[in-house]
Design an enzyme around this catalytic site. Structure first.
Site, PDB file in Angstrom:
ATOM      1  N   ARG A  76      -0.004  12.838  10.079  1.00 25.23           N
ATOM      2  CA  ARG A  76       1.105  13.528  10.260  1.00 25.23           C
ATOM      3  C   ARG A  76       1.814  14.557   9.624  1.00 25.23           C
ATOM      4  O   ARG A  76       1.429  14.616   8.374  1.00 25.23           O
ATOM      5  CB  ARG A  76       2.389  12.193  10.062  1.00 25.23           C
ATOM      6  N   SER A  86       6.976   6.898  12.702  1.00 26.75           N
ATOM      7  CA  SER A  86       7.119   5.450  11.990  1.00 26.75           C
ATOM      8  C   SER A  86       7.804   4.509  12.721  1.00 26.75           C
ATOM      9  O   SER A  86       8.734   4.555  13.738  1.00 26.75           O
ATOM     10  CB  SER A  86       7.858   5.656  10.531  1.00 26.75           C
ATOM     11  N   ASP A 107       4.220  -1.253  11.082  1.00 29.42           N
ATOM     12  CA  ASP A 107       3.500  -0.144  10.836  1.00 29.42           C
ATOM     13  C   ASP A 107       3.176   0.689  11.997  1.00 29.42           C
ATOM     14  O   ASP A 107       2.360  -0.045  12.965  1.00 29.42           O
ATOM     15  CB  ASP A 107       2.488   0.094   9.732  1.00 29.42           C
ATOM     16  N   ARG A 109       9.534   2.296  10.942  1.00 25.83           N
ATOM     17  CA  ARG A 109      10.618   1.859  10.166  1.00 25.83           C
ATOM     18  C   ARG A 109      11.935   1.709  10.996  1.00 25.83           C
ATOM     19  O   ARG A 109      12.542   2.610  11.452  1.00 25.83           O
ATOM     20  CB  ARG A 109      10.817   2.919   8.996  1.00 25.83           C
ATOM     21  N   ASP A 164       0.772  -1.174  -0.134  1.00 26.63           N
ATOM     22  CA  ASP A 164       0.070   0.055  -0.036  1.00 26.63           C
ATOM     23  C   ASP A 164       0.903   1.238   0.052  1.00 26.63           C
ATOM     24  O   ASP A 164       0.420   2.347  -0.331  1.00 26.63           O
ATOM     25  CB  ASP A 164      -0.927   0.112   1.265  1.00 26.63           C
ATOM     26  N   HIS A 165       2.138   0.984   0.532  1.00 25.51           N
ATOM     27  CA  HIS A 165       2.945   2.256   0.552  1.00 25.51           C
ATOM     28  C   HIS A 165       3.648   2.883  -0.693  1.00 25.51           C
ATOM     29  O   HIS A 165       3.311   3.870  -1.291  1.00 25.51           O
ATOM     30  CB  HIS A 165       3.963   2.192   1.701  1.00 25.51           C
TER      31      HIS A 165
HETATM   32  C1  MIC Z   1       4.246   6.463   8.262  1.00 21.13           C
HETATM   33  O1  MIC Z   1       3.129   6.821   8.255  1.00 21.13           O
HETATM   34  O2  MIC Z   1       5.223   7.193   8.606  1.00 21.13           O
HETATM   35  C2  MIC Z   1       4.554   4.910   7.675  1.00 21.13           C
HETATM   36  C3  MIC Z   1       5.189   5.147   6.282  1.00 21.13           C
HETATM   37  O3  MIC Z   1       3.434   4.539   7.560  1.00 21.13           O
HETATM   38  C4  MIC Z   1       5.747   4.123   8.618  1.00 21.13           C
HETATM   39  C5  MIC Z   1       5.966   2.847   8.150  1.00 21.13           C
HETATM   40  C6  MIC Z   1       7.120   3.044   7.292  1.00 21.13           C
HETATM   41  O4  MIC Z   1       8.191   3.899   7.286  1.00 21.13           O
HETATM   42  O5  MIC Z   1       7.256   2.362   6.252  1.00 21.13           O
HETATM   43  C7  MIC Z   1       4.873   3.970  10.063  1.00 21.13           C
HETATM   44  O6  MIC Z   1       3.962   4.726  10.317  1.00 21.13           O
HETATM   45  O7  MIC Z   1       5.399   3.013  10.708  1.00 21.13           O
HETATM   46 FE1  SF4 Z   2       0.195   4.952   5.042  1.00 15.70          FE
HETATM   47 FE2  SF4 Z   2       1.580   5.509   7.234  1.00 15.70          FE
HETATM   48 FE3  SF4 Z   2      -0.023   7.460   5.864  1.00 15.70          FE
HETATM   49 FE4  SF4 Z   2      -1.049   5.517   7.100  1.00 15.70          FE
HETATM   50  S1  SF4 Z   2       0.234   6.975   8.079  1.00 15.70           S
HETATM   51  S2  SF4 Z   2      -1.774   6.190   5.208  1.00 15.70           S
HETATM   52  S3  SF4 Z   2       0.325   3.639   6.946  1.00 15.70           S
HETATM   53  S4  SF4 Z   2       2.022   6.403   5.020  1.00 15.70           S
END
Ligand code: MIC
Ligand code: SF4
Length: 644
Positions: free
Chosen positions: A382, A535, A120, A537, A64-65
């Site tokens: 975010r 995140s 995630d 990550r 999905d990313h």
């Molecule tokens: C995000 O919203 O920051 C992400 C991208 O979904 C991350 C995961 C990632 O960095 O792949 C998260 O929230 O953990």
């Molecule tokens: Fe995707 Fe992270 Fe954004 Fe949610 S917050 S939509 S999981 S990138």
């Protein structure tokens, strides 16, 4: 003594440890989820464990990313690796286009009373359905897939007592924004935020999920709602009535803290750049010019949220303002399918909204970056500086209602000015079609895991010696996010390629960081409060590790990131006296001696600033398991050694 919802679920999954807040416990994980951007690493780690098939009740691998990368094979290679691996190891594979992991998981897989571990940070979305759903690094998820327990500090439980009913044009997003205003981005650390009170019954499951989703921004371990008749109706409408069970707090349940929110008194709220807790009332900034509006993300992309937008634009009543660009990303194929069948989609298209794929998209800086110094209103979770892809972009976070009002007038507008509030009924039956979820192979021996050139092997870490020496490579301020450490956006395609992705480390702060770190043979990083927020990550630990970063010394850490650092053998340490932070400077030669004794608690852990000729006491607060993990050079080394 009675139990609250959190205690009921955690305690029934306890494998070891004492149910005392702050103490480390191990819990059994029923379900796992991964997404593509963290999943490739998680599965490489899972493979390294040598387990033939996942040992969970259910594991799902979502894409999905990073679904539509510009020019290049990397995404497609990642997807193929993920799909073949899932097929081989007993994992369901949700294809790109099927939707955002959290939205789809809520709709199709979440089960009240179960535990879910996801790679995630917004995994707590499924708390909306009465799960204990926790975000973690990919390695922790890999361990859970292999049947291992998940370690966490037994949380404190905060009751958010909701009273009454929301007023028209005020919605779930405003509830969590109000909570962020009150508690801040660090206010939830070490806590589970549990919702209760008579206001709960007025919130649908997707509305609850909006609230639990953004509990991640409070720094909370997770957030949870009871599983009640509303949950039952939702699951029934998803054709999953059998998954329901009732979970309520006992009448005499105790909480560590109680926060009251009168829903009827809430107004439309908005978070200003660059932090989700910089919240004010929409009315306070009304009239500010808006360049773009983005609706979607795992926070606000449900059928209900989309129908609000659609209804506002119904019958050509309003158009998107000529000077503004609006995108809409429905959260799942189910939502998109239903919108296309009931013509909800055509209201949006007719009004001039741009329909994007059911994926993360702009939320992770994948397209629709704001214009230079532009203002972007987003229903996302975010708004960290630069996350949108535009360094000087100004991202505001708001509800779909507030987003719709801005899209129409081209300026921040209190949505209560839009007239009659659309009444969106929860469907009695959702459109169920799981054809984009591929089940695992019946005969795994026939499946070959396909690895393209973008899938690079995992870098290794060596065991910790008794001392560490090196330069202070970079000194940072408070609330450094994982987006600062390892940015996403155009870098996303290198998530499976640590050597390449490491070039991104701190690039928005110091473009030459990776070169400096390598030339110095690694060293130390100093941060302020809440280092590593955001995140899950693990690349934010893995890439600095690759560059030779040995320890991060900060005033405090965000939970998931701290765990990730331990997992990869980087020492997260805090100053005993936070004021000592001021005494160290970029470039100082630092030394940590007598480490083994210090970690074992036998002696003080002392940081020597050789350049300044000063010494500072540090703290760690690790469990014995974490000490052993760090000494071994990370979780993979530790578990392999234990297995021998
Ligand atoms: C995000 O919203 O920051 C992400 C991208 O979904 C991350 C995961 C990632 O960095 O792949 C998260 O929230 O953990
Ligand atoms: Fe995707 Fe992270 Fe954004 Fe949610 S917050 S939509 S999981 S990138």
């Amino acid at each position: 003594m009675g139990k609250n919802v959190t205690q009921k679920i955690i305690d029934s999954h306890l494998v070891s440890g004492e149910a005392v807040s702050g103490k480390e416990v191990n819990i059994r994980i029923d379900q796992t989820l991964t997404q593509d951007a963290t999943g490739t690493m998680a599965y490489l780690q899972f493979e390294a464990m040598g387990v033939p098939k996942v040992r969970t009740k259910l594991s799902v691998s979502y894409v999905d990313h990073n679904t539509l990368q510009y020019g290049g094979f990397e995404n497609a290679d990642d997807h193929r690796f993920l799909q073949t691996l899932a097929s081989k190891y007993g994992i369901y594979f949700s294809k790109p286009g099927n939707g955002i992991c959290h939205q789809v998981h809520l709709e199709r897989f979440g089960v009240p009373g179960q535990t879910l571990l996801g790679s995630d940070s917004h995994t707590p979305t499924s708390g909306g359905i009465g799960m204990i759903a926790i975000g973690a690094g990919g390695l922790d998820v890999a361990v859970a897939m292999g049947g291992g327990a998940f370690s966490l500090n037994y949380p404190k439980v905060t009751l958010v007592k909701l009273k009454g009913k929301l007023k028209p044009w005020v919605s779930a997003k405003d509830v969590i924004l109000e909570l962020l205003r009150r508690m801040t981005v660090k206010g939830g650390v070490g806590k589970v935020i549990e919702y209760g009170g008579d206001g709960v019954k007025h919130l649908s499951v997707p509305e609850r999920a909006t609230i639990t989703n953004m509990g991640a921004e409070l720094g909370a371990t997770t957030s949870v709602f009871p599983s009640d008749d509303v949950t039952k109706e939702f699951l029934k409408a998803q054709g999953r009535a059998k998954d329901w069970s009732e979970i309520n707090a006992d009448a005499d349940a105790k909480y560590d803290e109680v926060i009251d929110i009168d829903l009827a008194k809430l107004e439309p709220m908005i978070a200003k750049p660059h932090s989700p807790d910089a919240v004010c009332k929409v009315s306070e900034i009304e009239g500010m010019k808006v360049d773009q509006v983005c609706v979607g993300s795992c926070t606000n992309s449900s059928y209900r949220d989309m129908m609000i937008i659609s209804d506002v634009f119904k019958k050509g009543k309003f158009k998107v303002h000529p000077e503004l660009s609006m995108t809409v990303s429905p959260g799942s194929k189910q939502v998109l399918d239903m919108l296309s069948l009931n013509k909800g989609l055509s209201n949006m298209i007719e009004a001039g909204a741009r329909i994007l794929e059911s994926a993360c998209g702009p939320c992770i800086g994948n397209g629709q970056s704001p214009p230079s110094a532009g203002v972007s209103l987003r229903t996302f979770n975010r708004n960290f500086e630069g996350r949108s892809g535009t360094k000087d972009g100004k991202v505001f976070l708001c509800s779909p209602e507030t987003a719709a009002a801005a899209a129409i007038y081209g300026v921040v507008t209190d949505p209560r000015k839009l007239g009659k509030y659309p009444k969106i009924k929860m469907p009695v039956k959702f459109l169920v079609d799981d054809s984009m979820v591929v089940p695992p192979a019946k005969d795994p021996s026939k499946v070959t895991v396909v690895r393209g050139p973008n899938i690079q092997p995992l870098p290794k870490q060596s065991a910790l010696g008794d001392g560490l020496k090196g330069k202070l490579l970079i000194k940072l301020g408070d609330n450094i996010t994982t987006d600062h450490i390892t940015p996403a956006g155009t870098w996303l395609k290198y998530r499976s390629n640590v050597p390449k992705y490491s070039e991104s480390v701190f690039s928005a702060i110091d473009a030459k960081f990776h070169e400096k770190a390598k030339a110095a043979g690694g060293g130390f990083v100093v941060g302020g409060e809440n280092y590593g927020q955001g995140s899950s990550r693990e690349h934010a630990a893995l890439c600095p590790m690759y560059l030779g970063v040995k320890a991060i010394i900060a005033k405090s850490f965000a939970r998931i990131h701290k765990d990730n650092l331990v997992n990869f053998g980087i020492l997260p340490l805090t100053f005993e006296n936070p004021a000592d932070y001021d005494a160290v400077s970029d470039g100082d030669e630092l030394e940590l001696a007598n480490l083994k004794n210090g970690l074992a608690g036998g002696a003080a852990l002392v940081l020597k600033d050789v350049t300044k000729g000063k010494e500072f006491n540090l703290k760690h607060g690790y469990s014995q398991r974490q000490v052993d993990t760090l000494l071994a050079g990370g979780t993979l080394n530790y578990t392999t050694a234990k297995g021998k």
